[in-house]
Every structure is written in structure tokens, then in C-alpha cells.
Design a protein around this motif. Structure first.
Motif, mmCIF file in Angstrom:
data_model
loop_
_atom_site.group_PDB
_atom_site.id
_atom_site.type_symbol
_atom_site.label_atom_id
_atom_site.label_comp_id
_atom_site.label_asym_id
_atom_site.label_seq_id
_atom_site.Cartn_x
_atom_site.Cartn_y
_atom_site.Cartn_z
ATOM 1 N N THR A 184 0.803 -1.228 0.000
ATOM 2 C CA THR A 184 0.000 0.000 0.000
ATOM 3 C C THR A 184 0.835 1.277 0.000
ATOM 4 O O THR A 184 0.627 2.157 -0.858
ATOM 5 C CB THR A 184 -0.975 -0.010 1.190
ATOM 6 N N PRO A 185 1.783 1.462 0.925
ATOM 7 C CA PRO A 185 2.566 2.707 0.878
ATOM 8 C C PRO A 185 3.403 2.842 -0.385
ATOM 9 O O PRO A 185 3.564 3.957 -0.912
ATOM 10 C CB PRO A 185 3.445 2.621 2.133
ATOM 11 N N LEU A 186 3.936 1.739 -0.892
ATOM 12 C CA LEU A 186 4.719 1.800 -2.125
ATOM 13 C C LEU A 186 3.844 2.201 -3.307
ATOM 14 O O LEU A 186 4.241 3.034 -4.145
ATOM 15 C CB LEU A 186 5.381 0.444 -2.394
ATOM 16 N N ALA A 187 2.653 1.615 -3.386
ATOM 17 C CA ALA A 187 1.761 1.907 -4.511
ATOM 18 C C ALA A 187 1.264 3.347 -4.466
ATOM 19 O O ALA A 187 1.259 4.043 -5.491
ATOM 20 C CB ALA A 187 0.578 0.937 -4.491
ATOM 21 N N ILE A 188 0.855 3.810 -3.284
ATOM 22 C CA ILE A 188 0.366 5.184 -3.173
ATOM 23 C C ILE A 188 1.504 6.173 -3.439
ATOM 24 O O ILE A 188 1.309 7.208 -4.092
ATOM 25 C CB ILE A 188 -0.266 5.419 -1.790
ATOM 26 N N GLY A 189 2.714 5.869 -2.950
ATOM 27 C CA GLY A 189 3.855 6.728 -3.220
ATOM 28 C C GLY A 189 4.171 6.811 -4.700
ATOM 29 O O GLY A 189 4.436 7.899 -5.231
#
Length: 310
Positions: free
Chosen positions: A106-111
Motif C-alpha cells: 500500500t505505501p509503495l503503490a500510493i507513493g
């Protein structure tokens, strides 16, 4: 009088045009396609539910043991005659790899989505977007083979254990669902009206304040939908997870111990059982759990989608 009436009915105004016939044919074809899809969906649900419930109504299996037992051996029976169907290790493994992969992804994709949309759109379109599209097109067996050749030896040599386990499955699944979640998150962020960005900057916000307080909050329903779609794919993934998780029918006490998921047990056992036996019905029960979980993910997406900004 009769001849006059016949001539009037033969007038072009009284004839059905070819466009009207084509439109009716298109409507009929569309209705037939929708009806066929609905019938296929109903047939799949009926087949899976009827076969899945046979474990309890035909073979006398225990629902409580299925969800809380830790021993899986449907070919053997208890003293009372009910099959041994403790599926808790598989449920635990599926939920563990799905939840952990979502937390990592999730954080990688949103970033990545924020980078392509807000920070560097030109570089994002030229570099990141082709990479994301390439990752989407890679077959799951390739991900599994890479995990077996790279991730498992890396964990075995530099961490602990045999390398097979929930940690390896989580890493592989995180990379697999990353392009899906990134693409959906990018769509959600780009759907935020430009006027909100401009208004925030006009009030003196920095770019990060604009991203954090305006874009992410406005796009929150769409981002949640992206994460749930990714979790749905992770929960239903079979081959790649089977290759790296170890396929041990036990409850793991560590992320680096071999484990199993619902899909890995299904893929390994479905071809070696006879239709109608207790072993086969038990596998259908696992398939029923997967179907119900997919339905739950779909309902969650639709429920969250109601709050999505138009």
C-alpha cells in the motif's frame, strides 16, 4: 378502398427501417449475453455451494472443527465417523500473506501513484508507467519462479530457516499486486478535481500539505478500493504462493516457517481426489470459503465506492 389501404401500408413511412431491425437485434443480443452471464454465475455459485456444504451435510463434518481444528486429513475419520477437516492452518496462512502483502504494497503503490501524478508527471509517464504496465503483464508462474530462485535462497542464507514460508509468499505477492494497486490508486488521485489543488495552493499550502490534506483525503475512498482489489487478488493467488510458501499443513509460529494457504492446498489436492469422496468435498469446502471471501471483497468495494467523489 381496400386497394388504397394496401398502397398506404406499402408506403415507406409504414415500413420498418433496417436501422430499427438492427437496433432490435442488438438489444436482443445484449440481453442474451447478460442472461448467459447471469446463468453462468448462478450455476457456478450453485455448484460450489452444493459441493462445499456436502462436507457437513453428507460426510458429517464439523463446522467448528473446520474453522478451529489444526489437523487436515479428510481421508481419515474420527471415532464418530466424521472426517478430519481442521482448516485453521490454511485460513491463517491465507489471511497472513494477504494482510502482510497489503501492508507492504500500500505505501509503495500510493507513493508511486503520487510521484506519477503530483511530483513528476513527465518522468512518471515516461519511466514509471511503462514499468507498471510491464509488471501487470508478467504471468504469476514467473513471479513464483523468481521467488523460488531469488527470494527463498536469500531468506535461507541471510535470515533463517529453509527460506520457504509466509515471508517469502508475502514478498512475492507484494510485487504481484503492486502494479494493480498502483494503477487504481493513480486513477483515484487523478480523479481529484484540479480546482481543489489550485485552491489549496492559493491559500498558502505547500505542495506536501496540498497532497496530504487535500488529495489523499479526497481520494481516500478510491485508494481504499485499490487496496481491497489488491487484497482480493492476493487472497486468490495460487501458483506463485504455492511455489514459495512451503505447503506444510501446520500453523506457523514464525514468518519464516513453511505454511499453506487455501489456494495452495486446492491446487495440490484437486487433481488427486475422486469426485464425491470426503477428500474431494473437503476441497470444495475450501473453494467455497474462497468464493465467499471474494464476494466479501466485492461487497466492500461497492460499499466504499458509494463515498467516492464524483
Amino acid at each position: 378502398m381496400m386497394a388504397k389501404l394496401v398502397k398506404e401500408t406499402e408506403h415507406p413511412l409504414f415500413k420498418k427501417s433496417s436501422k430499427l431491425r438492427t437496433e432490435r437485434f442488438g438489444k436482443g443480443l445484449t440481453f442474451a449475453a447478460v442472461l448467459l452471464t447471469a446463468l453462468l454465475t448462478a450455476a457456478i455459485f450453485f455448484l460450489v455451494i452444493s459441493k462445499g456444504l456436502s462436507t457437513f451435510f453428507v460426510n458429517g463434518g464439523s463446522v467448528k472443527e473446520f474453522f478451529t481444528g489444526s489437523t487436515w486429513n479428510p481421508g481419515q475419520k474420527h471415532e464418530g465417523g466424521s472426517p478430519i477437516i481442521g482448516a485453521l492452518p490454511f485460513l491463517t496462512g491465507s489471511l497472513a500473506v494477504t494482510g502482510l502483502s497489503a501492508l507492504i504494497c500500500t505505501p509503495l503503490a500510493i507513493g508511486a501513484a503520487l510521484f506519477m501524478s503530483e511530483i513528476s508527471p513527465k518522468a512518471g509517464r515516461k519511466v514509471m508507467q511503462p514499468v507498471i504496465e510491464l509488471l501487470v503483464g508478467i504471468p504469476s508462474v514467473v513471479y513464483g519462479f523468481i521467488g523460488l530462485s531469488v527470494v527463498v535462497p536469500l531468506l535461507r542464507d541471510h535470515v533463517t530457516g529453509s527460506g520457504f514460508g509466509i515471508a517469502a509468499g508475502t514478498i512475492v505477492l507484494s510485487v504481484m499486486i503492486l502494479p494493480t494497486v498502483t494503477s487504481l490508486a493513480l486513477d483515484a488521485i487523478q480523479a481529484v478535481p484540479r480546482s481543489l489543488r489550485e485552491a489549496s495552493l492559493a491559500l498558502g499550502s505547500t505542495r506536501w500539505q496540498m497532497i496530504y490534506k487535500v488529495i489523499l483525503k479526497t481520494a481516500k475512498p478510491g485508494l481504499l478500493m485499490a487496496v481491497i482489489f489488491g487484497m482480493a487478488r492476493a487472497f486468490g493467488e495460487a501458483l506463485a504462493v504455492q511455489m514459495v510458501i512451503g505447503n506444510a499443513s501446520v500453523i506457523p509460529h514464525s514468518l519464516f516457517e513453511p505454511a499453506s494457504t487455501l489456494t495452495s492446498i486446492l491446487t495440490m489436492g484437486m487433481g488427486y481426489t475422486v469426485l464425491g469422496t470426503a477428500e474431494n468435498n473437503a476441497l470444495w469446502t475450501l473453494a467455497l470459503i474462497l468464493l465467499l471471501m471474494s464476494l466479501a471483497f466485492t461487497i466492500a468495494v461497492r460499499w466504499i465506492g458509494r463515498g467516492k467523489p464524483q
